[in-house]
Design an enzyme around this catalytic site. Structure first.
Site, PDB file in Angstrom:
ATOM      1  N   ASP A 100      -9.320   4.397  11.627  1.00 36.24           N
ATOM      2  CA  ASP A 100     -10.081   4.341  10.698  1.00 36.24           C
ATOM      3  C   ASP A 100     -10.312   2.878  10.600  1.00 36.24           C
ATOM      4  OD1 ASP A 100     -11.149   5.241   8.142  1.00 36.24           O
ATOM      5  OD2 ASP A 100      -9.048   5.326   7.066  1.00 36.24           O
ATOM      6  N   LYS A 142       1.020  -1.206   0.176  1.00 36.82           N
ATOM      7  CA  LYS A 142       0.178  -0.633   0.277  1.00 36.82           C
ATOM      8  C   LYS A 142       0.718   1.423  -0.254  1.00 36.82           C
ATOM      9  CE  LYS A 142      -3.393   0.200   2.093  1.00 36.82           C
ATOM     10  NZ  LYS A 142      -4.931   0.372   2.818  1.00 36.82           N
TER      11      LYS A 142
END
Length: 431
Positions: free
Chosen positions: A133, A41
């Site tokens: 998150d 990522k």
């Protein structure tokens, strides 16, 4: 999917393909040295040096965590033109994909998801790592041979990069529907309570198929924030009509509290409530007959159920009577046995007594001649001493035949001789 090599940005890895793109780009790659499949990522946002330093420290902690419900971070590269993180490859997908296919999760899988996320919270919060998150995109799943789903938490600390980007670019990258109320006021001052609020939103969505507050339902960001800060979440409605365990409903109410100091924020308490909800769910799925039998014998405190439960069938009253009758029968048997034993002992005692008496009578009959002889000897002695007749005590027959007379003075010798003869005759008659 064709193999694409981007070794310029990701040295040591062979890029296989792109998995997704949102605020970050996710790539599937293979580690050239080991051949392991990994997920890379990388971020395209601009960050300052202080944010990168904090993120590097937090990511370094993540590489040390070995937990079955946490995606392992293999490598962190923040000094590259595009900072990236290398994580273990998890086959299956993420929770967002699963919800898109099914629309919602059943109660059992939702409870399983909550339990495994609570375990992940214990692993990261004890190291002072706040995720910031929690959302379906950051929860991966792996199907097990048993058919169950194994959930893993991923993307730790990424929110810090996004929070810094909001200050620098003026564009927020926060996921509004899952953000806690305190994240709108002070995003950098949040603690672990914010992760529990976001998890409550995820659980709510898994059960109902929608989030409590949606941006599409509001006229704008100001209206949406007003709902998050002041409005209670709508009542939970399950599209499948499933029964919601009371403990699971309590979890949603406790995690979606506006004030973080009043919010459920302890992993052990969350695990306890989820296990209680699982027991309540299992109880409702049992046949009615087994539910009644269990409730009548359970010693634990009863669980408050919202649905009516069939009343328990009481234990029959004849069981105590059966025990009391058995005791009475045993006592009666003991008494009868005791009486029979006493009767046998008494009979033996009587038989022995009668036998001894018979022996005594026989012996006395045999000694009659001897007693007669003894009386004669006594008579001679009496004659020599006093000349009076002595009544024989042993010969009752002779005593009754001789009439009672008044003693007289001694007579002539001829009279004495006659009396002696009379005595002898009486003795013979007895024989």
């Amino acid at each position: 999917m064709p193999t694409v090599s981007v070794n310029t940005h990701f040295p040591g890895y062979e890029i296989i393909g792109e998995l997704g793109r949102s605020n970050a780009r996710v790539l599937k790659a293979r580690h050239l040295a080991t051949g392991d499949l990994v997920a890379i990522k990388h971020f395209t946002v601009n960050t300052d040096a202080d944010t990168l330093r904090r993120f590097r420290l937090e990511s370094q902690l993540m590489t040390d965590i070995q937990h079955p419900n946490v995606v392992r971070v293999r490598e962190v590269q923040l000094d590259m033109p595009m900072p990236f993180i290398v994580m273990e490859w998890v086959e299956g997908g993420n929770l967002r994909t699963l919800l898109g296919e099914q629309g919602y999760l059943d109660v059992s899988n939702t409870i399983r998801l909550g339990l495994q996320m609570a375990e992940a919270f214990k692993a990261i919060h004890t190291r002072d790592i706040i995720h910031r998150d929690i959302k379906p995109e950051n929860i991966l799943f792996r199907p097990l041979p048993s058919g169950e789903l194994h959930f893993l938490l991923t993307d730790f600390g990424v929110a810090r990069l996004r929070e810094q980007s909001q200050t620098m670019t003026g564009q927020s990258l926060m996921t509004y529907e899952y953000a806690s109320p305190e994240q709108f006021d002070n995003p950098r001052g949040v603690d672990e309570a914010t992760d529990y609020y976001s998890l409550g939103v995820v659980l709510y969505e898994c059960l109902s198929g929608r989030v409590p507050f949606s941006m599409s339902d509001s006229a704008g960001i100001a209206t949406f924030m007003g709902h998050v800060l002041r409005t209670q979440p709508p009542a939970l409605l399950l599209p499948s009509g499933q029964y919601v365990p009371p403990s699971l409903d309590e979890i949603l109410e406790s995690t979606l509290v506006k004030n973080p100091s009043e919010r459920l924020r302890d992993a052990n308490e969350l695990i306890f409530l989820l296990r209680q909800a699982n027991l309540e769910q299992l109880q409702t799925n049992r046949p009615a007959e087994r539910q009644v039998r269990t409730s009548s014998r359970t010693m634990a405190a009863p669980v408050q159920m919202r649905q009516p439960v069939t009343p328990a069938v009481p234990i029959p009253d004849y069981e105590p009577e059966r025990r009391s009758n058995g005791w009475a029968i045993g006592l009666a048997f003991f008494i009868v046995t005791l009486l029979i034993g006493l009767a046998i002992l008494y009979k033996n005692y009587q038989d022995k007594a009668n036998h001894k008496k018979a022996q005594i009578v026989a012996d006395s009959t045999l000694t009659v001649p001897d007693s007669a002889y003894t009386d004669t000897m006594a008579e001679d002695t009496t004659e020599a001493s006093s000349g009076y007749l002595i009544e024989n005590p042993t010969d009752s027959t002779a005593t009754e035949s001789i009439p009672e007379s008044v003693p007289e003075p001694p007579a002539s010798t001829s009279s004495v001789s006659d009396s002696s003869k009379a005595v002898v005759d009486s003795t013979k008659s007895s024989n």
